[in-house]
Structures are given as C-alpha cells and as structure tokens.
Design a protein around this motif. Structure first.
Motif, mmCIF file in Angstrom:
data_model
loop_
_atom_site.group_PDB
_atom_site.id
_atom_site.type_symbol
_atom_site.label_atom_id
_atom_site.label_comp_id
_atom_site.label_asym_id
_atom_site.label_seq_id
_atom_site.Cartn_x
_atom_site.Cartn_y
_atom_site.Cartn_z
ATOM 1 N N LYS A 111 0.811 -1.211 0.000
ATOM 2 C CA LYS A 111 0.000 0.000 0.000
ATOM 3 C C LYS A 111 0.850 1.269 0.000
ATOM 4 O O LYS A 111 0.326 2.371 -0.170
ATOM 5 C CB LYS A 111 -0.847 0.015 1.294
ATOM 6 C CG LYS A 111 -2.334 0.018 1.085
ATOM 7 C CD LYS A 111 -3.050 0.178 2.415
ATOM 8 C CE LYS A 111 -3.929 1.410 2.419
ATOM 9 N NZ LYS A 111 -3.544 2.443 3.306
ATOM 10 N N GLY A 112 2.137 1.093 0.244
ATOM 11 C CA GLY A 112 3.005 2.269 0.307
ATOM 12 C C GLY A 112 3.034 2.930 1.663
ATOM 13 O O GLY A 112 3.502 4.064 1.806
ATOM 14 N N ASP A 113 2.530 2.236 2.676
ATOM 15 C CA ASP A 113 2.500 2.822 4.011
ATOM 16 C C ASP A 113 3.648 2.345 4.884
ATOM 17 O O ASP A 113 3.715 2.665 6.065
ATOM 18 C CB ASP A 113 1.170 2.494 4.699
ATOM 19 C CG ASP A 113 0.052 3.351 4.154
ATOM 20 O OD1 ASP A 113 0.324 4.524 3.831
ATOM 21 O OD2 ASP A 113 -1.081 2.855 4.027
ATOM 22 N N CYS A 114 4.523 1.547 4.300
ATOM 23 C CA CYS A 114 5.641 1.020 5.068
ATOM 24 C C CYS A 114 6.900 1.235 4.253
ATOM 25 O O CYS A 114 6.934 0.906 3.075
ATOM 26 C CB CYS A 114 5.390 -0.465 5.315
ATOM 27 S SG CYS A 114 6.524 -1.196 6.478
ATOM 28 N N TYR A 115 7.927 1.808 4.833
ATOM 29 C CA TYR A 115 9.127 2.118 4.080
ATOM 30 C C TYR A 115 10.390 1.892 4.907
ATOM 31 O O TYR A 115 10.333 1.803 6.131
ATOM 32 C CB TYR A 115 9.083 3.577 3.594
ATOM 33 C CG TYR A 115 9.065 4.588 4.717
ATOM 34 C CD1 TYR A 115 10.253 5.129 5.207
ATOM 35 C CD2 TYR A 115 7.857 5.007 5.295
ATOM 36 C CE1 TYR A 115 10.241 6.052 6.239
ATOM 37 C CE2 TYR A 115 7.840 5.921 6.333
ATOM 38 C CZ TYR A 115 9.031 6.449 6.798
ATOM 39 O OH TYR A 115 9.035 7.346 7.832
ATOM 40 N N ARG A 116 11.531 1.807 4.215
ATOM 41 C CA ARG A 116 12.806 1.600 4.881
ATOM 42 C C ARG A 116 13.677 2.813 4.630
ATOM 43 O O ARG A 116 13.775 3.286 3.499
ATOM 44 C CB ARG A 116 13.472 0.363 4.313
ATOM 45 C CG ARG A 116 14.766 -0.016 4.989
ATOM 46 C CD ARG A 116 15.149 -1.401 4.521
ATOM 47 N NE ARG A 116 16.392 -1.838 5.131
ATOM 48 C CZ ARG A 116 17.523 -1.992 4.457
ATOM 49 N NH1 ARG A 116 17.575 -1.750 3.168
ATOM 50 N NH2 ARG A 116 18.618 -2.419 5.087
ATOM 51 N N LYS A 117 14.264 3.320 5.671
ATOM 52 C CA LYS A 117 14.994 4.553 5.497
ATOM 53 C C LYS A 117 16.095 4.673 6.537
ATOM 54 O O LYS A 117 15.980 4.161 7.641
ATOM 55 C CB LYS A 117 14.025 5.731 5.669
ATOM 56 C CG LYS A 117 14.539 7.017 5.070
ATOM 57 C CD LYS A 117 13.542 8.135 5.266
ATOM 58 C CE LYS A 117 14.189 9.458 4.895
ATOM 59 N NZ LYS A 117 13.409 10.590 5.353
ATOM 60 N N GLU A 118 17.178 5.348 6.146
ATOM 61 C CA GLU A 118 18.243 5.619 7.098
ATOM 62 C C GLU A 118 17.872 6.884 7.857
ATOM 63 O O GLU A 118 17.692 7.942 7.280
ATOM 64 C CB GLU A 118 19.564 5.814 6.365
ATOM 65 C CG GLU A 118 20.725 5.898 7.320
ATOM 66 C CD GLU A 118 22.035 5.543 6.649
ATOM 67 O OE1 GLU A 118 22.375 6.250 5.685
ATOM 68 O OE2 GLU A 118 22.681 4.571 7.068
ATOM 69 N N GLU A 119 17.737 6.733 9.138
ATOM 70 C CA GLU A 119 17.243 7.841 9.952
ATOM 71 C C GLU A 119 17.876 7.754 11.328
ATOM 72 O O GLU A 119 18.212 6.662 11.797
ATOM 73 C CB GLU A 119 15.726 7.699 10.155
ATOM 74 C CG GLU A 119 14.861 8.219 9.046
ATOM 75 C CD GLU A 119 14.630 9.712 9.158
ATOM 76 O OE1 GLU A 119 14.047 10.155 10.154
ATOM 77 O OE2 GLU A 119 15.055 10.433 8.244
ATOM 78 N N PRO A 120 18.009 8.890 11.989
ATOM 79 C CA PRO A 120 18.363 8.792 13.404
ATOM 80 C C PRO A 120 17.187 8.158 14.138
ATOM 81 O O PRO A 120 16.040 8.568 13.919
ATOM 82 C CB PRO A 120 18.530 10.253 13.840
ATOM 83 C CG PRO A 120 18.308 11.097 12.641
ATOM 84 C CD PRO A 120 17.799 10.264 11.529
ATOM 85 N N GLN B 228 16.166 1.542 9.055
ATOM 86 C CA GLN B 228 15.071 0.924 9.790
ATOM 87 C C GLN B 228 13.802 0.940 8.950
ATOM 88 O O GLN B 228 13.681 1.716 8.010
ATOM 89 C CB GLN B 228 14.798 1.700 11.091
ATOM 90 C CG GLN B 228 15.987 1.855 12.009
ATOM 91 C CD GLN B 228 16.301 0.601 12.823
ATOM 92 O OE1 GLN B 228 15.514 -0.346 12.842
ATOM 93 N NE2 GLN B 228 17.442 0.598 13.476
ATOM 94 N N TRP B 229 12.874 0.068 9.346
ATOM 95 C CA TRP B 229 11.566 0.057 8.703
ATOM 96 C C TRP B 229 10.588 0.928 9.477
ATOM 97 O O TRP B 229 10.579 0.895 10.714
ATOM 98 C CB TRP B 229 11.021 -1.370 8.626
ATOM 99 C CG TRP B 229 11.712 -2.205 7.604
ATOM 100 C CD1 TRP B 229 12.787 -3.026 7.807
ATOM 101 C CD2 TRP B 229 11.381 -2.287 6.218
ATOM 102 N NE1 TRP B 229 13.152 -3.619 6.628
ATOM 103 C CE2 TRP B 229 12.316 -3.194 5.623
ATOM 104 C CE3 TRP B 229 10.414 -1.693 5.406
ATOM 105 C CZ2 TRP B 229 12.282 -3.510 4.270
ATOM 106 C CZ3 TRP B 229 10.380 -2.019 4.057
ATOM 107 C CH2 TRP B 229 11.310 -2.913 3.496
#
Length: 792
Positions: A162-171, A357-358
């Motif tokens: 659905k596009g509501d879950c993503y993986r990203k480098e974040e603090p 993280q996801w």
RNA sequence: GGUCCUGUGGUCUAGUGGUUAUGACGUUCCCUUGACGUGGGAGAGAUCCCCGGUUCGAGCCCGGGCAGGACCACCA
C-alpha cells in the motif's frame, strides 16, 4: 435446622471442573444470537504470581463477558498470551543463565517457545481458571505462534504494498543496553540531577576571542557539528558566520542562528551534536549539517572520539571533563534538574543513532485516526482525549524494526549486489528469512536475509486479527469483526489502542472494535501506585486464599471503570458477608419451596405483587447499567434490592405465611420467592460466579433445565405494575420501619408482641395487607387511632 | 508548559439543577426472633476543597483559585 457450613474452596473446585468439562463457555458460530466479541489483552506470560491490579483488570472485563452472555449474546471470548519480545527474552536468559548473543537465533527461539508453553500452562491454571474466567479455551492464541507471525508478517507485506511502510536511514531512538531501536511510545521520562558544564571554545582567526557554551553532554564534543545563537541576540551578532574550534578535538564548526535558541539558558550559545537530543536532530535536518556518529551500537564511543574510543558515554564524559579542566577550558559547573528519555524496560537513557530501519507511516494519517477514534465508544468518554492528545503530538513515524533475537522476523532479504529489497511471498508466510535462501531477481546473486524482527506492537496491533482468525478462518473472522469490545488499561492507549486503530484503518479502512473499556487502575491503600520495587504490591493469590474468589470478584465488581481505586481489604470482607448472606437466604427460600408446584398463581397477594414490581424495576436498572459497562452501578442496585428489599423486608413479611399460611397465600409467596431469588442470582452471577452456580444447581437447575446459571437467560417478567400496589407496599415498609424504630427505642426484641394503632388514612391504604403487617411486626391486633405501639 | 481526571461524614463511595445528600466500613446503644450474631434494629457523625457567577433554586452548570493524580512535551 442443621447448620450447613459453606465450603468455598470445594465449591470453587467443583464448578471450575464442571464448566471445563461441559464446555459451558464455548463459542457457537452457528448460533442465531447476536455476537459479542472481545479483543482480550494478552498478558505477558511470566510467573503465575499476579498482583491485584492485574487480577482486577482481567476479571473486570471477564465480568463483561458473563454479562453479555446473560443478556443474550453469543460471546466470542478467546484467551491470549503475549510471549513475544523483550520480557520473554530476558526471562529465558535469566532462567537458563545464557547470553542470547552467544547462541544462535533459531535455538534461542526454540528455548523461548518451550519456556513460554510452560508458563502459559501455569498461568492459565493458577490465574485465569482459578479466578473463574469464562474463556473459550479452544480459541487460545499466543503472539509468538506461527499464526500470529503469519498475521504480523502479512500485515507488514500489505502495508508495504500500500506504500505505508518504508525503509529509510534515519536517526532513531536507541537503547544501548538492549541494543535496539525503540519507538517513541517505549520511551519514559527519567528525572535526574546532572551538571551543566560551561566550556570555552576558541574563535577561529580571532586571537584571544573565546565563547563559553553550556552543555550537559560534554562527551558529545567529538560529534559537534555546529553552534547556534538566537538571531536577535545582540551579544553574539558578531559571531554569526564565524567558526569555532571544538576543544579537545580541534575541528571547526560554524556559528548559525535559530529562533528556537533560548537566550536565557546557559550562555545563550548552543552546540549541536549528532545526536545528543531531539533538537539536535531537528537542527541537523533543518540546517543540513554534517553527520558525525560517535556511538557504537552498545552505546560506547567509536573511533571518531579519538583517544576516548571504546569508553562508555559516562566514562567519556568524565575523562573529557578532566581534560577540559586540565586545559583550563572548564569555566564552571552548576547542578541542573533535567528529564531525559529512557528505555521503559531497563531505564537506560536513550541515545540517537543513525541506522536503516523500517517505518510505518503515521504522521500523514493523524487526522484520519482521530476521526476513526470518534467512531468508537470510549468508556469512560474522557479517555478518548488521551488518544487525541497523543495522536496530535506525534513527531515520528512508527519505527517497526527491532534489533532483537526473539520476535517475528521481518520477511525480507536484501541483494548484496544492488541492495534491492526482496519481499517474501504471501503464500510462504510465516517465514524466517534466515532459514530460507533467496536470490535477487535482477542480478541473480544470493540475497542477505534480514536479521531484525518486528516491534512486538506490530503483532499486538493485530490482536483482533489473531484472536479472530483473520487468515486461518476468514468465514469466522467476517462474522465477528469489528470486535465488540477492546478492554485495556489507560497506560497503553498510546501504544496498543493507537497502533490497533492505525492498523485497522490502514489495512481494512474501518474501526477495529465498537467499544473501548478502560479498566480500573489499582493503587495501594494510601493511594500510591503499586510497584514490586516499592514493596507495596499486593498479590491476588494471597487474597483469594484468604477470602475466596467470589469475594475477590465482588471487590472487582465495585470498581468504577477508568478511574483509580485504592485497594481496601475491607471490601473483600464485605464480599464474604454478601456471599454468606446469599447462601443463607437461599437456604431459607428452598426450605419453603419443597412443596412448590412451580406455577404462577392466578392472583398474587398484594405485598407479593409489590415485591414483583420492585424486582422488575431492579432488573431494568441493572440491565441498563450492565449494557453501558457500569458494573459497579449495577452491583449497587442488586445489593440494595437483595439485602434491603428482599432479605430485611420481604423475607420477614412472608415468614408467617410460609410457615402457617393458607394454601393460596403460601403459593403466592412461594412463586415470588422462586422468581425473585432466581433473578437475584442471575443478576449477580457475572460477579460472584461460583456461589450463584452452587445455589442454582442445588435447586433451580432441576426446574430450569439449563446446564449452568451462566448460560441461562435474563429474567423476563411479564408484569403490569399498578400505582396502587406500589403505594400500598411503600406505605407498608414505612410503617414497618416505624414500628421497628419504636421497638429499638424501647430496647425490645424485634419479635416482641405488640398492639398497633394506625391512623385512619394508613388503615385505608393498608386494609388489604393487614395480615402480613400483623405477622411481620408480631401484632396481636391493629386498631384505628393515633399511631402508636403498645407493648402490653 | 499542554491535556485530562479527582476533591462529598473518621475512611471509601453514590449522586442525572429541586433528595431530610446514598450506601459501605468504622463507631455508640439495643435485640441470644423458627435462613443467617459473618445476623437484625436504632443512633451519632458532612460548613459537599475555596472564592465568585448563572438560576426562583447549585454537591451538580460557568469562571477563577487551591490540593492530589495521570498522560504528554521541553530541557542545549
């Protein structure tokens, strides 16, 4: 009449076994009744020792299950256990004396599962069954079961799609002790006194010019990436755009301005480090600063800290302060009260580190979630404000990946070559990627399995889907969704309630349940929170041992929903008395029902009719209170009716009639005794479930032909109440009270014989009930005149 | 700093604009009545946290305090 002693323990055991054997509480999916489904809170399966707060909470909604069964619903009430996540890990590590980082994941998980099973068995028997909880045990679920894993992973895949879950480098918020990322909801306040250190910075290219910066975290000097002053602060205007030299580390950082700087705190100059706190992250993003991560995953300093590498933050701070002092750069120190975030499990202050993280999108749905929550009925109403308050103030998307060993694996692989993410196929769920090899579709290279697991709330937030068998039995799920009730405590509105509403909104575009009932929060007798560590926790099993389960449940029944309740042992004593009174009143009734023909007489004696009217009114009030989760209100009504109207008055009134009365008048009383006692038992049965079953089975079961009072029907009295009867009965009680008063004032026994004088008006009202009046006050005659009681 | 909850006899508690302000525990006195003395009856005990306001009338509604609690935010 011989005294029949009440053996509470034997009664409890007998009916516990009977209910289980007869499957009294089994859900019948084919029933025509309206379904009432409960999304039960699965407790952490730990030891079987339960503190009164928990026992109250679980029993409180268990009473609701019984109430709804009695009010004619088909109740879906599955028991669940949460054995997913940190507490289980810790428990197993401690019990087995092992270090999870030194075993492999599959093995460790096996140990956890095995341990969980034992604990669940113990918990079910010692807690739930002991307390008389009416779960349908065939519906048992656990959050670490394969099915729960499947639901959890499925929800993940669907959200990704659905596009509501993503993986990203974040603090992310990080617990150095547990070595995992944490969600905002897992962070708790920690109040402490620390030191605010005033440190000199040199200004680059400005000989002898120095700037003092106040910081509570000097250990973050190596991560310093900028310095800020307030744009309107005249004192530092000259500094803006210049560079400062970071002490001990000698790298240069730029001075910038930001409105958020508090001119009056410290010196009015702030250093930004990646990352000391939330504001650092905000400014780092806003001003696009450099990233200098100085922390290892265990919270120690890394190579960027130079000679301080390998030290913990605490040690680093001490060393750096020492060195600053040596160099004469530490101007002064002052104590400072501060509140920092800490891990809710171990209390370690959280840090921020940057990792991949996801996340589940939440910020963009804030408004929709608030709207959803308004479709749900909250009991009590004001608790919804907590949800809204929390939702409005959310600052992060929900981080769902955790760096733990035990938990639901995230069903993905990453290509070593192109970093492509490979998702599991819905059909292969549940899957542990570590145990399954995958290849990248693009470059045909072997993919690396994800080692992280999902946040335990990722599973808990789908408790309706796990408990309702969303994937396992879609037909059933369709019938019971949305659930009728979510019972829970107020402290996890921001987590369990929030995430469940979020998941339901994203996955199904609807509310997860119609009602939320917030349980009572139990305090110690002095009104303080109960904590094992404070030593003021009270244990439910000890109280049950002393007073019996019904007395305990009686106390639970008196608790108002959603409020704090100081524990009073006195209430259990009152419960004990109530049970004994109920038992004795029943014995009296059955004594006089031996020759009861079971029929409703054509005509009831007037007082009997009045009694039926009172009963009918009580039934109505109790029904209304029960339907709106007002257990304590209902209990008060029942008690008032039972103790006051039924035993103190009615039983005394009809005594003479059932001992010595004519056939018709006796039959009238018998009918009313039968109906009213049965109704009383049914009304209170959801609360004191053992004693009511015992009494029911001793007499009523034969005639009523139900296997248990707990699957009987709510009494329906076909009554046409008349005002006249009501007036007569009320006047009767008024006179009775007056006579009792006179007897008491004259220090006479209640059965002392009297002659009674009644006013003309009273005589007129009471003319049809004079026989009953005469017998209850033991009057040899009643004459008209001025009111008076004569003892001759 | 924000939001929310709670202040009613000694203690806990009900209370939905009009009640002699509910009940329980405790307390005092009386009653060994054929279900129950783990009972029954009677009594004492309350400026309903404070100050204003609305109203014919406030424990209840409104405003402002005070006290306790919970949740959240900030803290360089």
């Amino acid at each position: 009449m011989t005294k029949k002693q009440l053996d509470i323990k034997a009664i409890e055991e007998k009916w516990r076994a009977y209910w289980e054997k007869e499957k009294i509480y089994k859900f019948n999916p084919k029933s025509k009744k309206k379904i009432y489904s409960i999304d039960t809170p699965p407790p952490y399966a730990s030891s079987g020792h339960l503190h009164v707060g928990h026992a109250l909470h679980y029993t409180q909604f268990e009473i609701m299950a019984r109430i709804m069964r009695l009010l004619g619903r088909e109740v879906y009430f599955p028991p669940g256990f949460d054995n997913n996540g940190l507490p289980t890990e810790k428990y197993v590590e401690e019990k087995m004396g092992i270090d999870k980082s030194k075993t492999n994941r599959a093995e460790f998980r096996k140990l956890c599962l095995k341990e969980s099973e034992k604990v669940i068995k113990e918990y079910s028997d010692n807690v739930f069954k002991r307390l008389g909880h009416s779960y349908d045990w065939s519906l048992l679920y656990t959050t670490i079961s394969l099915e729960a894993q499947r639901v959890s992973q499925m929800s993940f895949l669907k959200l990704v799609k659905k596009g509501d879950c993503y993986r990203k480098e974040e603090p992310v918020i990080w617990c150095g002790h547990h070595q995992t990322a944490l969600a905002q909801a897992e962070v708790e306040d920690l109040h402490r006194t620390t030191k605010l250190n005033y440190v000199y910075f040199d200004v680059f290219d400005f000989k002898n010019e120095k700037v003092t910066i106040a910081t509570t975290r000097p250990e973050f000097l190596p991560a310093c990436v900028g310095v800020f002053v307030h744009p309107k602060d005249k004192r530092f205007k000259y500094l803006v755009g210049k560079e400062l030299i970071v002490p001990l580390f000698n790298h240069k950082v730029k001075v910038m301005t930001d409105e958020k700087v508090d001119k009056d705190f410290g010196t009015g100059v702030v250093m930004v480090c990646t990352f000391g706190d939330n504001t650092d992250i905000e400014w780092w993003k806003k001003h696009k600063l450099e990233l200098k991560s100085i922390l290892n995953v265990d919270g120690s300093l890394n190579e960027l800290a130079g000679k301080y590498e390998g030290l913990s933050l605490e040690e680093g701070r001490r060393k750096m302060l020492e060195d600053l002092e040596k160099e004469g750069r530490l101007e002064s120190q002052e104590p400072l009260e501060q509140t920092v975030g800490s891990c809710w499990r171990c209390g370690t202050p959280v840090e921020y580190i940057v990792t991949k993280q996801w996340f589940v999108k939440t910020l963009k749905y804030k408004e929709e979630l608030i709207k959803r929550a308004r479709e749900i009925k909250w009991y009590p109403k004001f608790m919804r404000a907590r949800f809204e308050n929390w939702t409005e103030n959310l600052g992060w998307d929900w981080i769902i990946s955790r760096q733990r060993y035990y938990g639901v694996p995230i069903p993905v692989w990453y290509c070593e070559e192109c970093d492509e993410v490979i998702f599991a196929d819905e059909k292969e769920l549940p899957v542990d990627p570590i145990e399954v090899g995958k290849k990248c579709k693009k470059c045909k290279k072997k993919a690396r399995p994800e080692k992280d697991v999902l946040d335990t709330w990722m599973t808990s937030s789908n408790s309706p889907e796990v408990a309702g068998k969303w994937l396992e039995n879609p037909e059933l799920y369709k019938k019971i969704k949305p659930f009728s009730l979510r019972p829970q405590s107020h402290d996890i509105i921001r987590t369990w309630a929030f995430y469940t509403i979020l998941k339901s909104h994203l996955l199904f575009n609807r509310i997860p349940w119609k009602d939320v009932m917030i349980g009572t929060y139990v305090l110690d007798p002095d009104g303080k929170g109960m904590h094992k560590s404070k030593g003021n926790a009270l244990w439910a099993d000890e109280l049950i041992e002393k007073y019996g389960v019904d007395a305990f449940r009686y106390w639970v029944g008196s608790a108002g929903i959603g409020i704090d309740l100081p524990f009073k042992e006195q209430e259990l004593v009152a419960g004990q008395r109530f049970i004994i009174k109920l038992w004795n009143a029943s014995r009296f009734v059955f004594m006089h029902l031996k020759d009861f023909n079971g029929k409703k007489p054509k005509k009831l004696v007037e007082i009997d009719e009045w009694m039926m009217q009172k009963l009918s009114g009580t039934l109505e009030k109790v029904n209304g209170a029960y339907e709106s989760y007002n257990i304590s209100g209902a209990k008060r009504e029942i008690e008032k009716f039972f103790w006051n109207t039924f035993t103190d008055n009615y039983l005394e009134i009809i005594k003479n009639r059932v001992y010595n009365g004519m056939k018709e008048e006796k039959e009238s009383a018998q009918y009313v005794l039968y109906e009213s006692l049965l109704a009383i038992l049914k009304m209170i049965a959801p609360i004191t479930c053992f004693i009511t079953e015992e009494i029911y089975q001793n007499y009523f079961a034969l005639r009523e032909k139900k296997k248990s009072i707990h699957v009987s029907e709510w009494p329906s009295l076909d009554l046409k109440g008349s005002k006249k009867v009501e007036k007569v009965g009320d006047k009767f009680i008024e006179v009775l009270k007056k006579v009792r008063q006179v007897k008491s004032e004259n220090k006479k026994a209640m059965n002392s014989p009297v002659k009674l004088m009644l006013s003309k008006e009273d005589m007129r009202v009471l003319k049809d009930v004079l026989d009953d009046l005469k017998s209850v006050v033991n009057a040899s005659e009643i004459k008209e005149g001025k009111f008076g009681v004569d003892f001759k």
